[in-house]
Design a protein around this motif. Structure first.
Motif, mmCIF file in Angstrom:
data_model
loop_
_atom_site.group_PDB
_atom_site.id
_atom_site.type_symbol
_atom_site.label_atom_id
_atom_site.label_comp_id
_atom_site.label_asym_id
_atom_site.label_seq_id
_atom_site.Cartn_x
_atom_site.Cartn_y
_atom_site.Cartn_z
ATOM 1 N N ASP A 127 0.833 -1.202 0.000
ATOM 2 C CA ASP A 127 0.000 0.000 0.000
ATOM 3 C C ASP A 127 0.868 1.253 0.000
ATOM 4 O O ASP A 127 1.992 1.254 0.528
ATOM 5 C CB ASP A 127 -0.896 0.024 1.240
ATOM 6 C CG ASP A 127 -1.955 -1.073 1.213
ATOM 7 O OD1 ASP A 127 -2.326 -1.506 0.107
ATOM 8 O OD2 ASP A 127 -2.392 -1.489 2.305
ATOM 9 N N ASP A 128 0.343 2.319 -0.579
ATOM 10 C CA ASP A 128 1.027 3.604 -0.509
ATOM 11 C C ASP A 128 1.012 4.116 0.927
ATOM 12 O O ASP A 128 0.101 3.809 1.703
ATOM 13 C CB ASP A 128 0.334 4.630 -1.414
ATOM 14 C CG ASP A 128 0.534 4.336 -2.888
ATOM 15 O OD1 ASP A 128 1.700 4.227 -3.314
ATOM 16 O OD2 ASP A 128 -0.471 4.233 -3.619
ATOM 17 N N ILE A 129 2.012 4.910 1.262
ATOM 18 C CA ILE A 129 2.086 5.552 2.571
ATOM 19 C C ILE A 129 1.821 7.036 2.350
ATOM 20 O O ILE A 129 2.613 7.722 1.688
ATOM 21 C CB ILE A 129 3.464 5.333 3.224
ATOM 22 C CG1 ILE A 129 3.753 3.835 3.356
ATOM 23 C CG2 ILE A 129 3.519 6.010 4.588
ATOM 24 C CD1 ILE A 129 5.153 3.528 3.850
ATOM 25 N N PHE A 130 0.719 7.521 2.887
ATOM 26 C CA PHE A 130 0.280 8.881 2.573
ATOM 27 C C PHE A 130 0.645 9.894 3.657
ATOM 28 O O PHE A 130 0.713 9.573 4.836
ATOM 29 C CB PHE A 130 -1.234 8.908 2.366
ATOM 30 C CG PHE A 130 -1.686 8.298 1.074
ATOM 31 C CD1 PHE A 130 -1.593 9.001 -0.118
ATOM 32 C CD2 PHE A 130 -2.207 7.008 1.046
ATOM 33 C CE1 PHE A 130 -2.021 8.444 -1.316
ATOM 34 C CE2 PHE A 130 -2.640 6.442 -0.143
ATOM 35 C CZ PHE A 130 -2.535 7.160 -1.335
ATOM 36 N N LEU A 131 0.834 11.122 3.200
ATOM 37 C CA LEU A 131 0.905 12.287 4.059
ATOM 38 C C LEU A 131 -0.311 13.147 3.742
ATOM 39 O O LEU A 131 -0.738 13.222 2.589
ATOM 40 C CB LEU A 131 2.170 13.109 3.780
ATOM 41 C CG LEU A 131 3.525 12.533 4.179
ATOM 42 C CD1 LEU A 131 4.638 13.464 3.705
ATOM 43 C CD2 LEU A 131 3.615 12.345 5.693
ATOM 44 N N GLY A 132 -0.866 13.804 4.756
ATOM 45 C CA GLY A 132 -1.985 14.695 4.508
ATOM 46 C C GLY A 132 -3.327 14.082 4.874
ATOM 47 O O GLY A 132 -3.424 12.929 5.313
ATOM 48 N N ASP A 133 -4.356 14.869 4.654
ATOM 49 C CA ASP A 133 -5.723 14.486 5.000
ATOM 50 C C ASP A 133 -6.268 13.487 3.987
ATOM 51 O O ASP A 133 -6.209 13.709 2.776
ATOM 52 C CB ASP A 133 -6.588 15.750 5.001
ATOM 53 C CG ASP A 133 -7.944 15.530 5.649
ATOM 54 O OD1 ASP A 133 -8.435 14.383 5.631
ATOM 55 O OD2 ASP A 133 -8.515 16.512 6.168
ATOM 56 N N ARG A 148 6.374 7.318 -4.200
ATOM 57 C CA ARG A 148 6.507 5.960 -4.714
ATOM 58 C C ARG A 148 7.939 5.745 -5.177
ATOM 59 O O ARG A 148 8.470 6.536 -5.964
ATOM 60 C CB ARG A 148 5.533 5.727 -5.874
ATOM 61 C CG ARG A 148 4.082 5.630 -5.436
ATOM 62 C CD ARG A 148 3.139 5.430 -6.610
ATOM 63 N NE ARG A 148 1.805 5.029 -6.162
ATOM 64 C CZ ARG A 148 0.777 4.835 -6.980
ATOM 65 N NH1 ARG A 148 0.915 5.006 -8.281
ATOM 66 N NH2 ARG A 148 -0.402 4.456 -6.495
ATOM 67 N N ASP A 149 8.544 4.667 -4.703
ATOM 68 C CA ASP A 149 9.946 4.397 -5.022
ATOM 69 C C ASP A 149 10.135 3.929 -6.461
ATOM 70 O O ASP A 149 9.305 3.202 -7.014
ATOM 71 C CB ASP A 149 10.501 3.303 -4.097
ATOM 72 C CG ASP A 149 10.615 3.769 -2.660
ATOM 73 O OD1 ASP A 149 10.494 4.984 -2.413
ATOM 74 O OD2 ASP A 149 10.834 2.917 -1.785
ATOM 75 N N VAL A 171 11.122 -7.973 -0.013
ATOM 76 C CA VAL A 171 11.867 -7.395 -1.130
ATOM 77 C C VAL A 171 11.130 -7.650 -2.442
ATOM 78 O O VAL A 171 11.014 -6.763 -3.299
ATOM 79 C CB VAL A 171 13.296 -7.969 -1.201
ATOM 80 C CG1 VAL A 171 14.013 -7.479 -2.457
ATOM 81 C CG2 VAL A 171 14.085 -7.567 0.042
ATOM 82 N N GLU A 172 10.616 -8.843 -2.577
ATOM 83 C CA GLU A 172 9.879 -9.182 -3.797
ATOM 84 C C GLU A 172 8.662 -8.277 -3.962
ATOM 85 O O GLU A 172 8.352 -7.816 -5.066
ATOM 86 C CB GLU A 172 9.444 -10.645 -3.752
ATOM 87 C CG GLU A 172 8.798 -11.125 -5.045
ATOM 88 C CD GLU A 172 8.469 -12.602 -5.022
ATOM 89 O OE1 GLU A 172 8.117 -13.133 -6.091
ATOM 90 O OE2 GLU A 172 8.565 -13.227 -3.944
ATOM 91 N N ARG A 173 7.981 -7.993 -2.861
ATOM 92 C CA ARG A 173 6.809 -7.122 -2.927
ATOM 93 C C ARG A 173 7.198 -5.682 -3.239
ATOM 94 O O ARG A 173 6.484 -4.972 -3.964
ATOM 95 C CB ARG A 173 6.024 -7.183 -1.614
ATOM 96 C CG ARG A 173 5.303 -8.498 -1.386
ATOM 97 C CD ARG A 173 4.399 -8.416 -0.161
ATOM 98 N NE ARG A 173 3.252 -7.561 -0.403
ATOM 99 C CZ ARG A 173 2.398 -7.188 0.555
ATOM 100 N NH1 ARG A 173 2.596 -7.596 1.812
ATOM 101 N NH2 ARG A 173 1.370 -6.418 0.267
ATOM 102 N N PHE A 215 6.938 -1.344 -7.175
ATOM 103 C CA PHE A 215 7.571 -0.369 -8.063
ATOM 104 C C PHE A 215 7.200 -0.626 -9.512
ATOM 105 O O PHE A 215 6.778 0.277 -10.240
ATOM 106 C CB PHE A 215 9.095 -0.408 -7.864
ATOM 107 C CG PHE A 215 9.888 -0.136 -9.107
ATOM 108 C CD1 PHE A 215 9.744 1.053 -9.810
ATOM 109 C CD2 PHE A 215 10.784 -1.073 -9.581
ATOM 110 C CE1 PHE A 215 10.477 1.297 -10.968
ATOM 111 C CE2 PHE A 215 11.518 -0.840 -10.729
ATOM 112 C CZ PHE A 215 11.366 0.351 -11.433
ATOM 113 N N GLN A 216 7.355 -1.865 -9.957
ATOM 114 C CA GLN A 216 7.144 -2.163 -11.370
ATOM 115 C C GLN A 216 5.686 -2.021 -11.786
ATOM 116 O O GLN A 216 5.386 -1.497 -12.870
ATOM 117 C CB GLN A 216 7.669 -3.561 -11.694
ATOM 118 C CG GLN A 216 9.190 -3.647 -11.551
ATOM 119 C CD GLN A 216 9.761 -4.900 -12.161
ATOM 120 O OE1 GLN A 216 9.198 -5.974 -12.001
ATOM 121 N NE2 GLN A 216 10.879 -4.767 -12.841
ATOM 122 N N GLN A 217 4.777 -2.472 -10.936
ATOM 123 C CA GLN A 217 3.365 -2.363 -11.285
ATOM 124 C C GLN A 217 2.928 -0.900 -11.355
ATOM 125 O O GLN A 217 2.229 -0.487 -12.289
ATOM 126 C CB GLN A 217 2.516 -3.142 -10.278
ATOM 127 C CG GLN A 217 2.692 -4.656 -10.391
ATOM 128 C CD GLN A 217 1.859 -5.413 -9.355
ATOM 129 O OE1 GLN A 217 0.762 -5.006 -8.992
ATOM 130 N NE2 GLN A 217 2.392 -6.524 -8.873
#
Length: 252
Positions: free
Chosen positions: A58-64, A108-109, A181-183, A188-190
């Protein structure tokens, strides 16, 4: 910083990450690099199929969470332009839009190389510390990447982890967690494939791909997207004026 996604494949990156401590203490030869690139290109189809089967993180968000606009930044920890954006522009974005509840933001890395992946694993080692670690990796990029050899570079990464409150054992466990690591690689790729990312930093602002640019130009895009979503200062002022006019008309 540009890249060819076809050459950044789960199989080669995943193998490199698993060999991290040992690999980091030996210099990679040009021949080794060429062989890796060749193997990566040959395995494009298989690698794409493999990553598609792995559940992304999952993405890690900043903000509301209820902010009217979402911005994704595709960044690499080894990209100097990403470091410049982080130091010079991101504080303005955060102060004017993220902290005020207008924008929800996620980094996103993108992994260009093994070193970038090692740094990414470190940043995601404790997701509650992702942005503090990311901040150090980007703002201190010249320092930790200025190592004279692989062993020193690994130690520099350990020092950043330590400043974030991680132990050496915790860092090693993250670097050695094959499933994790695989995830990371699959995530990243997806994401990069879906958004057709070809360089860093690149931004997805309200679903539109926006290249790296001056703060004023980026701010104009943000304001336009917020106006479309009804969340800009101009839109709010217009709404306020409309409400005021209606109230005056009613009073008359």
């Amino acid at each position: 910083m540009s890249f060819d996604l076809r050459h950044i494949l789960s199989a080669s990156l995943f193998s490199a990450a698993l060999a991290m401590p040992g690999f980091a203490q030996e210099a990679t030869t040009d021949t080794d690099a060429a062989e890796t690139a060749s193997e990566a290109e040959a395995g494009t189809g298989d690698a794409a199929a493999e990553t598609a089967e792995v559940e992304p993180l999952d993405d890690i968000f900043l903000g509301d969470d209820s902010a009217p606009l979402t911005i994704y930044e595709y960044a690499s920890f080894t990209c100097p332009h990403c470091a410049s954006f982080h130091v010079e522009t991101f504080p303005k974005l955060k102060a004017e839009y993220i902290d005020t509840g207008k924008v929800r933001f996620a980094q996103r890395d993108v992994y260009f190389d093994q070193v970038g992946l090692w740094a990414g694993i470190l940043a995601r080692c404790d997701e509650d510390k992702f942005y503090p670690v990311s901040d150090m990796l980007l703002s201190e990029q010249e320092d930790w990447m200025g190592a004279e050899n692989g062993e020193e570079l690994v130690e520099n990464l350990r020092k950043i982890g330590a400043k974030a409150g991680m132990t050496s054992e915790q860092i090693d466990a993250c670097w050695e967690d094959e499933a994790r690591v695989e995830r990371l690689v699959a995530t990243f790729q997806q994401n990069a494939t879906a958004d057709e990312i070809q360089a860093t930093p690149t931004f997805m602002i309200g679903g539109e791909q926006v290249p790296n640019q001056s703060w004023e130009d980026m701010k104009a895009v943000i304001e336009e997207k917020l106006a479309d979503a009804g969340g800009s200062d101009d839109a709010e002022d217009a709404d306020a004026g409309s409400d005021e006019g209606e109230a005056t008309g009613s009073a008359n």
